[in-house]
Scaffold this motif. Structure first.
Motif, PDB file in Angstrom:
ATOM      1  N   CYS A  40       0.906  -1.283   0.029  1.00 37.98           N
ATOM      2  CA  CYS A  40      -0.009  -0.007   0.233  1.00 37.98           C
ATOM      3  C   CYS A  40       0.974   1.180   0.025  1.00 37.98           C
ATOM      4  O   CYS A  40       2.223   1.323   0.337  1.00 37.98           O
ATOM      5  CB  CYS A  40      -0.975   0.077   1.188  1.00 37.98           C
ATOM      6  SG  CYS A  40       0.030   0.086   2.723  1.00 37.98           S
ATOM      7  N   VAL A  89      -2.680   6.815   3.728  1.00 43.84           N
ATOM      8  CA  VAL A  89      -3.631   6.254   3.364  1.00 43.84           C
ATOM      9  C   VAL A  89      -4.829   7.031   3.745  1.00 43.84           C
ATOM     10  O   VAL A  89      -5.034   7.632   4.912  1.00 43.84           O
ATOM     11  CB  VAL A  89      -3.840   4.790   3.822  1.00 43.84           C
ATOM     12  CG1 VAL A  89      -5.132   4.284   3.798  1.00 43.84           C
ATOM     13  CG2 VAL A  89      -2.814   4.020   3.650  1.00 43.84           C
ATOM     14  N   LYS A 124     -11.602   7.931   1.892  1.00 45.10           N
ATOM     15  CA  LYS A 124     -11.833   7.767   0.425  1.00 45.10           C
ATOM     16  C   LYS A 124     -11.623   6.319   0.057  1.00 45.10           C
ATOM     17  O   LYS A 124     -12.358   6.020  -0.911  1.00 45.10           O
ATOM     18  CB  LYS A 124     -10.485   8.601  -0.124  1.00 45.10           C
ATOM     19  CG  LYS A 124     -10.389   8.517  -1.808  1.00 45.10           C
ATOM     20  CD  LYS A 124      -9.214   9.247  -2.197  1.00 45.10           C
ATOM     21  CE  LYS A 124      -9.031   9.237  -3.772  1.00 45.10           C
ATOM     22  NZ  LYS A 124      -8.186   9.666  -4.268  1.00 45.10           N
ATOM     23  N   ILE A 125     -10.896   5.474   0.626  1.00 46.26           N
ATOM     24  CA  ILE A 125     -10.868   4.041   0.039  1.00 46.26           C
ATOM     25  C   ILE A 125     -11.771   3.145   0.881  1.00 46.26           C
ATOM     26  O   ILE A 125     -12.285   2.067   0.382  1.00 46.26           O
ATOM     27  CB  ILE A 125      -9.409   3.681   0.401  1.00 46.26           C
ATOM     28  CG1 ILE A 125      -9.249   3.227   1.901  1.00 46.26           C
ATOM     29  CG2 ILE A 125      -8.393   4.227  -0.249  1.00 46.26           C
ATOM     30  CD1 ILE A 125      -7.821   2.578   2.378  1.00 46.26           C
ATOM     31  N   GLU A 138     -14.633   0.998  -0.999  1.00 42.46           N
ATOM     32  CA  GLU A 138     -14.580   1.264  -2.447  1.00 42.46           C
ATOM     33  C   GLU A 138     -14.340   0.147  -3.412  1.00 42.46           C
ATOM     34  O   GLU A 138     -14.967   0.032  -4.723  1.00 42.46           O
ATOM     35  CB  GLU A 138     -13.073   2.050  -3.078  1.00 42.46           C
ATOM     36  CG  GLU A 138     -11.625   1.157  -2.783  1.00 42.46           C
ATOM     37  CD  GLU A 138     -10.550   1.845  -3.382  1.00 42.46           C
ATOM     38  OE1 GLU A 138      -9.330   1.296  -3.817  1.00 42.46           O
ATOM     39  OE2 GLU A 138     -10.352   3.184  -3.289  1.00 42.46           O
ATOM     40  N   ASN A 139     -14.421  -0.998  -2.729  1.00 39.56           N
ATOM     41  CA  ASN A 139     -14.667  -2.398  -3.606  1.00 39.56           C
ATOM     42  C   ASN A 139     -15.636  -3.176  -3.042  1.00 39.56           C
ATOM     43  O   ASN A 139     -15.940  -4.350  -3.545  1.00 39.56           O
ATOM     44  CB  ASN A 139     -13.438  -3.397  -3.351  1.00 39.56           C
ATOM     45  CG  ASN A 139     -12.038  -2.925  -4.058  1.00 39.56           C
ATOM     46  OD1 ASN A 139     -11.995  -2.135  -4.929  1.00 39.56           O
ATOM     47  ND2 ASN A 139     -11.050  -3.480  -3.565  1.00 39.56           N
ATOM     48  N   HIS A 167     -14.274  -1.057 -12.546  1.00 39.00           N
ATOM     49  CA  HIS A 167     -13.154  -1.276 -11.722  1.00 39.00           C
ATOM     50  C   HIS A 167     -12.303  -2.393 -12.266  1.00 39.00           C
ATOM     51  O   HIS A 167     -11.403  -3.011 -11.269  1.00 39.00           O
ATOM     52  CB  HIS A 167     -13.720  -1.564 -10.385  1.00 39.00           C
ATOM     53  CG  HIS A 167     -14.330  -0.345  -9.538  1.00 39.00           C
ATOM     54  ND1 HIS A 167     -15.417   0.171  -9.731  1.00 39.00           N
ATOM     55  CD2 HIS A 167     -13.761   0.415  -8.550  1.00 39.00           C
ATOM     56  CE1 HIS A 167     -15.838   1.130  -9.130  1.00 39.00           C
ATOM     57  NE2 HIS A 167     -14.559   1.367  -8.321  1.00 39.00           N
ATOM     58  N   VAL A 214      -5.606  -1.607   5.087  1.00 40.31           N
ATOM     59  CA  VAL A 214      -6.150  -1.069   3.566  1.00 40.31           C
ATOM     60  C   VAL A 214      -6.964  -1.950   2.707  1.00 40.31           C
ATOM     61  O   VAL A 214      -7.981  -1.706   2.315  1.00 40.31           O
ATOM     62  CB  VAL A 214      -4.943  -0.788   2.759  1.00 40.31           C
ATOM     63  CG1 VAL A 214      -5.213  -0.320   1.255  1.00 40.31           C
ATOM     64  CG2 VAL A 214      -4.336   0.412   3.502  1.00 40.31           C
ATOM     65  N   GLU A 215      -6.508  -3.334   2.630  1.00 41.53           N
ATOM     66  CA  GLU A 215      -7.146  -4.287   1.903  1.00 41.53           C
ATOM     67  C   GLU A 215      -8.606  -4.539   2.536  1.00 41.53           C
ATOM     68  O   GLU A 215      -9.574  -4.538   1.925  1.00 41.53           O
ATOM     69  CB  GLU A 215      -6.295  -5.686   1.811  1.00 41.53           C
ATOM     70  CG  GLU A 215      -5.192  -5.507   1.331  1.00 41.53           C
ATOM     71  CD  GLU A 215      -5.387  -5.662  -0.278  1.00 41.53           C
ATOM     72  OE1 GLU A 215      -6.272  -6.286  -0.606  1.00 41.53           O
ATOM     73  OE2 GLU A 215      -4.390  -5.374  -1.162  1.00 41.53           O
ATOM     74  N   TRP A 219     -10.404  -2.274   4.642  1.00 40.41           N
ATOM     75  CA  TRP A 219     -11.116  -1.230   4.596  1.00 40.41           C
ATOM     76  C   TRP A 219     -11.735  -0.979   3.150  1.00 40.41           C
ATOM     77  O   TRP A 219     -12.851  -0.674   3.044  1.00 40.41           O
ATOM     78  CB  TRP A 219     -10.187   0.031   4.799  1.00 40.41           C
ATOM     79  CG  TRP A 219      -9.932   0.128   6.332  1.00 40.41           C
ATOM     80  CD1 TRP A 219     -10.431  -0.453   7.203  1.00 40.41           C
ATOM     81  CD2 TRP A 219      -8.588   0.799   6.961  1.00 40.41           C
ATOM     82  NE1 TRP A 219      -9.990  -0.246   8.544  1.00 40.41           N
ATOM     83  CE2 TRP A 219      -8.616   0.709   8.264  1.00 40.41           C
ATOM     84  CE3 TRP A 219      -7.475   1.496   6.412  1.00 40.41           C
ATOM     85  CZ2 TRP A 219      -7.686   1.217   9.133  1.00 40.41           C
ATOM     86  CZ3 TRP A 219      -6.727   2.145   7.106  1.00 40.41           C
ATOM     87  CH2 TRP A 219      -6.739   2.009   8.597  1.00 40.41           C
ATOM     88  N   LYS A 220     -11.084  -1.360   2.038  1.00 41.66           N
ATOM     89  CA  LYS A 220     -11.317  -1.305   0.800  1.00 41.66           C
ATOM     90  C   LYS A 220     -12.706  -2.240   0.489  1.00 41.66           C
ATOM     91  O   LYS A 220     -13.599  -1.934  -0.170  1.00 41.66           O
ATOM     92  CB  LYS A 220     -10.391  -1.739  -0.163  1.00 41.66           C
ATOM     93  CG  LYS A 220      -9.402  -0.767  -0.666  1.00 41.66           C
ATOM     94  CD  LYS A 220      -8.417  -1.181  -1.555  1.00 41.66           C
ATOM     95  CE  LYS A 220      -7.143  -0.423  -1.797  1.00 41.66           C
ATOM     96  NZ  LYS A 220      -6.384  -0.885  -2.891  1.00 41.66           N
TER      97      LYS A 220
END
Length: 706
Positions: free
Chosen positions: A2, A6, A10-11, A14-15, A63, A258-259, A261-262
């Motif tokens: 990542c 961060v 924003k993230i 998102e996925n 995406h 990060v993964e 949270w996405k």
């Protein structure tokens, strides 16, 4: 890896094809229909599904997705997926078309013959169905092959039997909601339309260097070390718990967050756990169904990110002997859709009659179905952990804390709770530090099922397990208790008197399940036996509780499991146990026969050569050390070889047994002791044999070299 900085806002998500993204992309009428089905149930029309499918596909393709999958949770305990591309036949001009229909969204048809069914399906009966669970949002999984649109689904057989973990969970949630609403309405909450079980599962795990991991067949095949002498240092200094996180581990945790949270997973807390190389991640509470899905993604993502960092993530309940194993604390509460936590005692719990009734019902449910609750947390790895002074004992009990225990005692003895203990203030004695508001009770880490303020914490669940089964069982037993209470109170002429009497009755009859003391003590084992509480020590012993008349009546009453589905799960559990121990036994035999015993022979040969060479070169030299080592090593080697042969013998005998229950018991009663007998001399030999000769990384290498 990542980026360095961060932007979480924003993230986050998102996925995920969230309700917000759905609202942006769907016509208002279609969105309202879908939202109503999510909130209140109902069948979606194919026309509506077509619109949703197109919006979902367009978002996924934007995406980078080329494929979609119906993501489901079979009775393997993990997830399954079959990828289909959006690509259709090209048009007349050769242009590639990408399509995704409502029919494809709603229903899939994977082969059901190769998943565990416990006799519900014959091998030749291959048809199974996956059905879209619109209450859990679709999401994208990113990997080296690109992005895959994952659609959470239930999985059932051609005849409609549940072949997964999600379907019974969803059934139990509906049962709980229906019965809890009856309780809420008895106390005047007419605005609530649904009650939801909220769950926050804390996930413990180990991280080891991947290079060292790949040198150990036991970690690769069994997920735990089958051999291993203790390291010079373990957890006895208490310096790892909440200690400074190593840079390599911190980098992993950052990437993991990060993964997650996405994927819309609210990973919140991270820290070092008690054992060296052990850590924990905890999310914010979520709807139980989504929490189950998220926890599966957490475990999967941990393994993926660990590999990216040159690490291996171990989710087994007991990867290393002699240090703490890993669990998964399942924090459970129930909330109405108009914002009432039915497990919130308020400032004066002794006067909160609704809370006292809810508490009394849960106490009753846990007492009556203690065996089922114990079974719901049973797996092969947990047999090594429960009751080992690192996790709750195998005896189910409930911790209420001093405040509630006092209230319960007053209600039982006098029928009234005139007072309750208050928390007060905690004075630090330092002028620059604030005085703190103190809780009215302490916590109890030895309790399997503990009240912790406004929720219950079920601390038995194993770290590798799906949390679907524990929550399905918990929802079911509470729904039954609520139903029986509501049946009585809805008919009462004098509600206030009836609820008062019922609370006292439930607390009096089921107070044996309440225990606030030390669950690790031998005195508690004796006391629990005196109280008549079940002490189910192994997974194999827990399985029969699934098919008792009591269990069948419970689950069939609320349409959570049929008798056939319960019997199938019992058979699968026996099969799972036998297969897991068989793999461990074969791995032990392989390691002992091909690696460890040959290494010891090499060492004894060198010792003998050294003894001969020194004696020949200098007959007067003292060779007592070599002699002593040679005698000790040869004796342990002979013991190892004998145990090695015995293990192979009893493993073959157990594998030949056809009845699944008898086979599981044979693996438990005969193979497991044989494995222990083989491990003992070889672990001693590890402390003697030259490290350059010993063929596998040690505990010290694995737990400290990260």
């Amino acid at each position: 890896m990542c980026e360095k900085f961060v932007n979480v806002e924003k993230i986050f998500g998102e996925n995920v094809f969230t309700l917000g993204k759905m609202k942006e992309r769907l016509p208002k009428k279609i969105y309202a229909e879908v939202k109503n089905i999510i909130d209140h149930g109902g069948e979606m029309s194919l026309a509506t599904a077509d619109v949703v499918a197109k919006a979902m596909k367009d978002w996924a393709v934007e995406h980078g997705a080329t494929h979609y999958t119906h993501w489901f949770q079979p009775l393997t305990g993990i997830t399954a997926e079959k990828h289909d591309s959006f690509i259709m036949n090209p048009d007349e001009e050769g242009h590639m078309l990408m399509e995704f229909s409502g029919k494809e969204l709603i229903k899939g048809e994977p082969d059901a013959s190769s998943f565990p069914s416990g006799g519900l399906r014959a091998t030749f009966e291959a048809r199974g169905y996956t059905a879209w669970d619109c209450t859990s949002p679709a999401f994208l999984k990113e990997d080296a092959t690109g992005a895959i649109l994952c659609i959470p689904t239930a999985f059932c057989s051609y005849k409609g039997e549940a072949l997964d973990k999600k379907t019974p969970l969803l059934r139990s949630l509906e049962a709980l909601s229906e019965q809890a609403l009856r309780i809420a309405r008895l106390f005047g909450n007419t605005e609530a339309t649904k009650v939801t079980a909220s769950v926050g599962p804390e996930q413990e795990y180990f991280l080891v260097d991947r290079g060292l991991y790949l040198q150990r067949k036991d970690l690769i095949y069994a997920g735990r070390t089958l051999f291993g002498a203790p390291a010079p240092k373990g957890q006895e200094m208490d310096d790892h718990y909440f200690g400074v996180i190593k840079e390599r581990i911190g980098s992993f945790m950052k990437d993991l967050n990060v993964e997650l949270w996405k994927l819309g997973i609210s990973a919140k807390t991270q820290h070092n756990e008690v054992a060296p190389a052990q850590h924990e991640l905890a999310p914010i509470f979520n709807n139980a169904n989504i929490a189950v899905d998220h926890n599966q993604l957490v475990m999967e993502t941990m393994k993926k990110v660990a590999q990216r960092h040159g690490l291996a993530c171990l989710l087994h309940e007991k990867p290393f002997a002699g240090v703490n194993g890993s669990g998964k604390h399942d924090n459970w509460s129930i909330c109405t859709d108009n914002g009432v936590n039915m497990l919130d005692p308020g400032e004066t719990p002794n006067q909160n009659i609704q809370f006292l009734l809810v508490l009394a019902c849960i106490i009753k449910g846990v007492d009556i179905h203690a065996d089922l609750l114990r079974q719901s947390a049973a797996n092969v790895g947990n047999d090594h952990r429960l009751g080992a002074n690192e996790a709750p004992p195998a005896i189910i009990s409930m911790f209420l804390g001093e405040q509630l225990e006092d209230v319960v005692k007053q209600l039982i003895e006098t029928g009234e709770a005139a007072s309750c203990k208050e928390g007060g203030r905690l004075y630090t004695g330092v002028s620059t530090l604030p005085d703190l508001a103190k809780d009215a009770t302490d916590r109890n880490r030895t309790s399997p099922f503990a009240f912790t303020g406004n929720k219950f914490e079920f601390r038995m669940v194993g770290s590798s397990d799906s949390i679907a089964s524990p929550n399905t069982t918990l929802n079911a037993i509470v729904a039954e208790a609520f139903c029986e209470a509501a049946d009585i109170l809805e008919k009462a002429d004098d509600f206030d008197m009836a609820v008062h009497d019922l609370i006292k009755e439930y607390l009096t009859e089921h107070q044996r399940i309440i225990f606030n003391g030390n669950g690790y003590s031998e005195e508690w084992v004796t006391e629990a036996e005196r109280r008549g509480l079940p002490n189910i020590k192994s997974m194999v012993d827990s399985v029969p509780s699934l098919t008792t008349d009591k269990a069948v009546k419970l689950f069939e009453k609320f349409h959570i499991f049929t008798k056939a589905e319960l019997e199938s799960r019992a058979e699968i559990l026996y099969e799972t146990y036998a297969k897991a121990i068989n793999i461990e036994a074969l791995t032990m035999a392989d390691m002992a026969g091909k690696q460890l015993i040959p290494a010891v022979i090499t060492y004894t040969t060198e010792l003998a050569a050294s003894l001969s060479a020194v004696s020949e070169a200098c007959p007067e030299a003292d060779v007592s050390v070599q002699k002593e080592l040679l005698i000790e090593t040869s004796s342990l080697l002979a013991e190892s070889q004998k145990a090695f042969k015995k293990l192979k013998e009893v493993t073959a005998e157990s594998a030949a047994i056809e009845n699944v229950e008898a086979q599981a018991k044979s693996y438990h009663d005969k193979v497991m002791p044989a494995m222990t007998a083989l491990r003992a001399p070889l672990d001693k030999l590890e402390m003697i044999v030259d490290k350059e000769i010993w063929p596998i990384p040690s505990y010290g290498d694995l737990t400290f070299e990260v």
